[in-house]
Design a protein around this motif. Structure first.
Motif, PDB file in Angstrom:
ATOM      1  N   GLU A   1       0.041  -0.623  11.736  1.00 33.08           N
ATOM      2  CA  GLU A   1      -1.239  -0.262  11.791  1.00 33.08           C
ATOM      3  C   GLU A   1      -1.443   0.845  10.932  1.00 33.08           C
ATOM      4  O   GLU A   1      -2.265   0.811   9.392  1.00 33.08           O
ATOM      5  N   LEU A   2      -0.431   1.698  10.425  1.00 32.05           N
ATOM      6  CA  LEU A   2      -1.172   2.973   9.667  1.00 32.05           C
ATOM      7  C   LEU A   2      -0.624   2.893   8.597  1.00 32.05           C
ATOM      8  O   LEU A   2      -1.465   2.211   7.066  1.00 32.05           O
ATOM      9  N   VAL A   3       0.412   1.864   8.316  1.00 24.00           N
ATOM     10  CA  VAL A   3       1.211   1.954   6.541  1.00 24.00           C
ATOM     11  C   VAL A   3       0.265   0.502   6.529  1.00 24.00           C
ATOM     12  O   VAL A   3      -0.510   0.263   4.967  1.00 24.00           O
ATOM     13  N   ALA A   4      -0.513  -0.381   7.107  1.00 27.80           N
ATOM     14  CA  ALA A   4      -1.565  -1.935   6.429  1.00 27.80           C
ATOM     15  C   ALA A   4      -2.742  -0.494   6.308  1.00 27.80           C
ATOM     16  O   ALA A   4      -3.456  -1.017   5.337  1.00 27.80           O
ATOM     17  N   THR A   5      -2.667   0.290   7.139  1.00 26.95           N
ATOM     18  CA  THR A   5      -3.791   1.235   6.882  1.00 26.95           C
ATOM     19  C   THR A   5      -3.834   2.142   5.540  1.00 26.95           C
ATOM     20  O   THR A   5      -5.319   1.959   4.346  1.00 26.95           O
ATOM     21  N   ILE A   6      -3.003   2.863   4.899  1.00 26.42           N
ATOM     22  CA  ILE A   6      -2.545   3.037   3.523  1.00 26.42           C
ATOM     23  C   ILE A   6      -2.142   2.173   2.436  1.00 26.42           C
ATOM     24  O   ILE A   6      -2.551   2.637   1.686  1.00 26.42           O
ATOM     25  N   LYS A   7      -1.612   1.457   2.445  1.00 29.01           N
ATOM     26  CA  LYS A   7      -2.034  -0.159   1.629  1.00 29.01           C
ATOM     27  C   LYS A   7      -3.316  -0.085   1.341  1.00 29.01           C
ATOM     28  O   LYS A   7      -4.267  -0.405   0.896  1.00 29.01           O
TER      29      LYS A   7
END
Length: 143
Positions: free
Chosen positions: A137-143
């Motif tokens: 979720e963090l990776v998706a949020t960062i992208k």
């Protein structure tokens, strides 16, 4: 006849009768002896047979007594061995039962420990999945 000649005649008759009586007694004695001889022989034979039978029975009793004593000793020995064997088997059964109970307890403890470890690992895996999901979720949020 005179008294003297009558007396002589009576004496002669008495002597004659005495000799005749003696002869008859001898005949009776002879007859009794000859009649008793077969009975004596029968009695002697019967006594001999009885003695022989008594000897045989005494020997048979002695033989049977020895056989009885031997069989009784064998029986007593077998009985003692059986009792000893039963005691040994009972002790072996107790030992096996104790060992089975110990193994059952160890298995239960091991199963409980394995179950506990498995739950801990499952909880750890769940925790890691949650962390992975958060990381994605963090990776998706960062992208």
């Amino acid at each position: 006849q005179t008294n003297s000649s009558q007396s002589k005649q009576l004496s002669a008759e008495i002597e004659f009768l005495k000799s005749r009586l003696k002869a008859q007694e001898e005949q009776l004695t002879l007859a009794a002896d000859s009649g008793a001889a077969p009975l004596r022989a029968q009695l002697a034979t019967r006594e001999s047979e009885l003695l022989e039978t008594r000897t045989k029975l005494s020997q048979e009793i002695a033989t049977l007594t020895v056989q009885y004593d031997t069989k009784k000793t064998e029986y007593d020995t077998l009985k003692a061995n059986s009792e000893e064997r039963i005691a040994t088997l009972e002790q072996q059964l107790k030992n096996v039962t104790t060992e089975v109970n110990t193994l059952r307890e160890q298995t239960e403890n091991s199963t409980a420990a394995s179950t506990s470890t498995l739950r801990e690992k499952e909880a750890e895996i769940e925790s890691l999945r949650e962390k992975e999901t958060k990381a994605q979720e963090l990776v998706a949020t960062i992208k």
